[in-house]
Design a protein around this motif. Structure first.
Motif, short mmCIF file in Angstrom:
data_model
loop_
_atom_site.label_atom_id
_atom_site.label_comp_id
_atom_site.label_asym_id
_atom_site.label_seq_id
_atom_site.Cartn_x
_atom_site.Cartn_y
_atom_site.Cartn_z
N UNK A 98 16.95 28.69 -33.58
CA UNK A 98 17.55 28.73 -32.24
C UNK A 98 16.51 29.12 -31.18
N UNK A 99 15.67 30.09 -31.50
CA UNK A 99 14.62 30.50 -30.55
C UNK A 99 13.65 29.35 -30.28
N UNK B 195 25.88 18.60 -29.63
CA UNK B 195 26.89 17.60 -29.98
C UNK B 195 28.18 18.36 -30.28
N UNK B 196 29.15 18.21 -29.39
CA UNK B 196 30.41 18.91 -29.58
C UNK B 196 30.25 20.42 -29.59
N UNK B 197 29.32 20.93 -28.80
CA UNK B 197 29.10 22.37 -28.71
C UNK B 197 28.21 22.95 -29.81
N UNK B 198 27.67 22.08 -30.67
CA UNK B 198 26.83 22.52 -31.78
C UNK B 198 25.46 21.87 -31.66
N UNK B 199 24.41 22.64 -31.90
CA UNK B 199 23.06 22.08 -31.85
C UNK B 199 22.81 21.19 -33.07
N UNK B 200 22.23 20.02 -32.82
CA UNK B 200 21.82 19.10 -33.89
C UNK B 200 20.37 18.69 -33.64
N UNK B 201 19.62 18.60 -34.73
CA UNK B 201 18.21 18.24 -34.66
C UNK B 201 18.04 16.88 -35.33
N UNK B 202 17.42 15.92 -34.63
CA UNK B 202 17.20 14.61 -35.26
C UNK B 202 16.30 14.74 -36.50
N UNK C 226 20.62 16.74 -38.08
CA UNK C 226 20.69 17.89 -38.98
C UNK C 226 21.21 19.13 -38.26
N UNK C 227 21.86 19.98 -39.00
CA UNK C 227 22.34 21.25 -38.45
C UNK C 227 21.18 22.24 -38.37
N UNK C 228 21.38 23.27 -37.58
CA UNK C 228 20.38 24.34 -37.48
C UNK C 228 20.19 24.98 -38.85
N UNK C 229 21.27 25.19 -39.58
CA UNK C 229 21.17 25.78 -40.92
C UNK C 229 20.29 24.94 -41.85
N UNK C 230 20.49 23.63 -41.81
CA UNK C 230 19.70 22.74 -42.68
C UNK C 230 18.23 22.75 -42.32
N UNK C 231 17.94 22.72 -41.01
CA UNK C 231 16.54 22.75 -40.56
C UNK C 231 15.90 24.08 -40.94
N UNK C 232 16.64 25.17 -40.78
CA UNK C 232 16.12 26.48 -41.17
C UNK C 232 15.77 26.49 -42.66
N UNK C 233 16.65 25.94 -43.47
CA UNK C 233 16.40 25.89 -44.91
C UNK C 233 15.17 25.05 -45.23
#
Length: 63
Positions: free
Chosen positions: A27-28, A40-47, A10-17
């Motif tokens: 991010x903090x 992943x490719x310079x972007x944070x991903x959350x399992x 999941x993206x940071x945006x999706x987890x935040x939502x």
């Protein structure tokens, strides 16, 4: 949260939502180690499993 409709990573945006947090807060929490994430490719991903753990048990914020 319908687990079957969520992608594996999941993206940071999706987890935040999903957690009703700002992206800045997510991010903090990643930086503090409260949310496990991978770059992943310079972007944070959350399992997805990490989001499920947080929903089940809550956040364990260190210091």
């Amino acid at each position: 949260m319908d687990k079957s409709s969520l992608p594996r990573m999941l993206s940071v945006d999706r987890v935040a939502m999903e957690l009703s947090l700002s992206t800045r807060s997510v991010y903090r929490l990643i930086k503090r180690g409260a949310i496990k994430a991978k770059r992943v490719g310079g972007v944070w991903r959350i399992p997805r499993s990490e989001l499920e753990r947080i929903v089940r048990r809550g956040l364990e914020v260190k210091g």
